[in-house]
Design a protein around this motif. Structure first.
Motif, PDB file in Angstrom:
ATOM      1  N   GLU A  22       0.866  -1.177   0.000  1.00 43.80           N
ATOM      2  CA  GLU A  22       0.000   0.000   0.000  1.00 43.80           C
ATOM      3  C   GLU A  22       0.905   1.229   0.000  1.00 43.80           C
ATOM      4  N   LEU A  53      -3.076  -3.667   8.523  1.00 44.42           N
ATOM      5  CA  LEU A  53      -1.660  -3.339   8.325  1.00 44.42           C
ATOM      6  C   LEU A  53      -0.890  -3.265   9.646  1.00 44.42           C
ATOM      7  N   ALA A  56       2.655  -4.852  10.204  1.00 42.05           N
ATOM      8  CA  ALA A  56       3.357  -4.921   8.922  1.00 42.05           C
ATOM      9  C   ALA A  56       4.647  -4.102   8.991  1.00 42.05           C
ATOM     10  N   PRO A 103       1.855  -5.459   3.425  1.00 33.53           N
ATOM     11  CA  PRO A 103       0.923  -6.206   4.283  1.00 33.53           C
ATOM     12  C   PRO A 103       1.523  -7.521   4.767  1.00 33.53           C
TER      13      PRO A 103
END
Length: 666
Positions: A22, A53, A56, A103
């Motif tokens: 992302e 997330l 992550a 992720p």
């Protein structure tokens, strides 16, 4: 194709969709000790910020040398559009820096579980036999007597743990989390051998659930000293909790070794290429050693916890460890409408019984793939098998968030009229005064407002989505009026489209309103505000008109409001059946109190023409009176078309039936 094969296929296609990072642009950075708050913007890069997330790894480059820095994502705040980073391997990012978040590939862990044929067979058997073999063990229910202040349905929920599988359906504002906390506290106190696994999809939801249990135990400590001992046996497993939630409650946290976690992050950041066999082997050995240490410490905590709380993702990663422990007496899924079937079915096998808690009419699990298998197994929750009237389902029907007028809208649009204001709040002067209406500019003094607009949405390539300049400007004017009485952070602006959110936020910030929250619907679930402004922007499209997703999104938007709900609606917006229904309820709210009786008109010689444009009250046996605003005759001339002023739904009335039932010859 078997169900096991379908689920493996679903996991494969979703893994392919979700492996990309992302991407965001950094807007600002603030340091708080060893934690950095990093504000992000996704307007140009399209990154999606959600709690999945958490845990992550964030990644960015330094200028001008291009060196790479990584960090651990401690927490995500989608509504505020920021993340908390820790364990930075270099300098923090500056404004304008491109930041990527990779992720966690948690679906790989699920795929491993579903690849085990024996495990898959047990999961699917449990799912298919849920209703037919849902046995009850009376001794496993909880006693609500420790908490006499609970409402009637909340007390009824204490019988749910006796069932092999049970459902606690908690619409917005009904105290679902409080109920779970009290229920778990009772089980721990009354059944000394009970062990419970508490799961939810996000770290913030896990925090709130275990804190509710701790508060419930705290309440009974004065009369029951044993509760103090039990509080130390409730543990929050995992390192991605928000520290502020545990001030004064650090007994809930196993002692974390942050130095060990930082070494893990640094190792992941400096993974050597596999082509360098010697370096990679050394790196892998060090990594496995550290992971073994962290795993053992977590296992030690799990062994001593009678109530262990963690995210569903964490439970999937720790599945092997959890299987080594004695089977839990109860697995609780909180906010379970967002727990996918592929997650829930294996995790339910960790317990003798399972309690599924949440609201199936709010947001569902997020799935990126459009593949049918992914939608079926990753986009649906265990609530798919919830029978509404079964003894093992408890619907909490009293809410204490929304003013009566707003509750009326939510109840009749989404809950078949079954949701109501809690009895104790109907006579609570403080609660009522906090929700008392006041004049909002030229729009009058109400709890619910319908603001009709002529402007329709436009798709903006520059903004990357649907926008409506006119309602963005109208929102600014509303805020100008509202802040004469309210604080900025009492106001929440909700829109389904990120482009419109960006446009509204920019207008408000330019005008100096930095604390009014502007959110998409997905990011608003779980919050509540005095006043909610909802701009659907474009509503007659496959997004908001989706028969599954649309009602959930609109429900979340309306039910965040405590005292005021303001809806923008254009002619296009009202082509959406739910937007139209809500608009009709608001339009006809006053007519409900001033309706004429059908007996005033039924025997007049000019009936039915005399009731056109009128609001009439029609008695019904064993049901509340039907209140209808009459629009006119239908094309056949045998029926009257109208709007049910209570539900906002279109209504047809047979002229012949009205005459025969209520006329003087009756």
């Amino acid at each position: 194709m078997t169900s096991q094969d379908e689920i493996l296929q679903a996991l494969d296609v979703e893994l392919n969709e979700s492996q990309k990072p992302e991407c965001f642009t950094v807007e600002g950075v603030q340091q708080h000790g060893g934690v950095w708050t990093v504000s992000l913007s996704a307007a140009s890069s399209g990154g999606r910020l959600d709690e999945s997330l958490e845990g992550a790894y964030a990644w960015w480059r330094l200028e001008p040398n291009g060196a790479v820095v990584t960090a651990d994502v401690l927490a995500v705040q989608p509504d505020g559009e920021f993340v908390l980073l820790r364990f930075l391997t270099g300098p923090a990012p500056s404004a304008g820096t491109a930041l990527r978040i990779y992720p966690i590939r948690y679906l790989e862990k699920l795929k491993d579980l579903w690849s085990d044929t024996e495990c898959a067979k047990k999961c699917l058997h449990w799912w298919e036999s849920l209703a037919q073999r849902n046995t009850r063990t009376p001794d496993c229910s909880a006693d609500p007597s420790l908490f006499p202040w609970l409402r009637r349905r909340q007390r009824q929920a204490f019988a749910l743990p006796a069932w092999r599988t049970s459902f606690l359906w908690g619409p917005p504002g009904t105290g679902k989390t409080t109920t779970i906390g009290a229920l778990l506290a009772s089980l721990l106190r009354q059944k000394p051998a009970t062990r419970i696994l508490l799961l939810s999809t996000t770290n913030s939801a896990v925090d709130q659930a275990i804190l509710a249990a701790d508060r419930a135990l705290e309440q009974i400590t004065q009369s029951d000293p044993q509760a103090s001992v039990l509080r130390r046996q409730c543990l929050r497993i995992g390192s991605h909790f928000h520290p502020d939630n545990y001030i004064g409650r650090d007994h809930l946290l196993p002692t974390p070794d942050f130095a060990l976690l930082q070494r893990l992050v640094e190792l992941h950041a400096h993974e050597p290429p596999k082509t360098d066999a010697r370096r990679y082997a050394e790196w892998k050995a060090t990594l496995e050693s550290l992971e073994t240490q962290t795993r053992q410490r977590a296992l030690d905590a799990l062994e001593r916890a009678r109530l262990a709380a963690m995210t569903t993702t964490s439970a999937a990663f720790r599945y092997a460890d959890l299987r080594q422990l004695p089977q839990y007496d109860l697995v609780v899924f909180d906010e379970a409408s967002q727990v996918s079937l592929a997650h829930a079915l294996p995790l339910a096998q960790l317990g003798k019984r399972a309690l599924v808690a949440g609201d199936p009419r709010q947001l569902a699990p997020i799935v990126k793939s459009k593949h049918p298998a992914a939608i079926q197994w990753l986009g649906k929750s265990p609530f798919e098998r919830m029978p509404q009237t079964a003894r093992y389902t408890c619907f909490l029907d009293e809410q204490s968030r929304m003013a009566p007028e707003i509750c009326h809208i939510v109840s009749h649009t989404f809950y078949d009229g079954k949701l109501r204001v809690a009895k104790d709040k109907c006579t609570d002067r403080k609660w009522l005064s906090e929700r008392a209406p006041f004049h909002v500019g030229p729009h009058g003094k109400h709890n619910a407002y319908l603001l009709k607009v002529d402007a329709e949405a436009k798709h903006s390539n520059k903004m990357g989505g649907w926008i409506r300049y006119e309602t963005a400007e109208d929102t600014l004017q509303l805020v100008d009026s509202l802040v004469q009485t309210l604080q900025e952070d009492d106001i929440l602006v909700i829109t389904p489209y990120r482009a419109q959110r960006t446009l509204i936020r920019k207008k408000l910030r330019t005008a100096g309103y930095k604390h009014v929250r502007v959110s998409t619907v997905h990011r608003a679930q779980g919050s509540e505000r005095d006043t909610v402004i909802f701009d659907p922007v474009a509503a007659d499209n496959p997004f908001l008109n989706n028969p599954d997703l649309g009602p959930r999104l609109i429900n979340v938007a309306v039910s965040r409001a405590m005292a005021r709900f303001i809806l923008f609606a254009s002619p296009e917006n009202r082509k959406n059946p739910l937007i139209s229904q809500i608009a009709s309820i608001i339009e006809n709210s006053q007519q409900r109190h001033g309706a004429d009786s059908i007996f005033d008109y039924i025997d007049r010689p000019d009936f039915p023409q005399c009731v056109i444009g009128k609001t009439i009250r029609i008695p019904r046996k064993k049901k509340p009176d039907l209140i209808v605003r009459i629009k006119g005759p239908d094309p056949s001339g045998t029926k009257l078309q109208g709007v049910n002023c209570t539900t906002g739904e279109p209504t047809l009335l047979s002229i012949k039936h009205l005459r025969s039932t209520f006329g003087c010859t009756h």
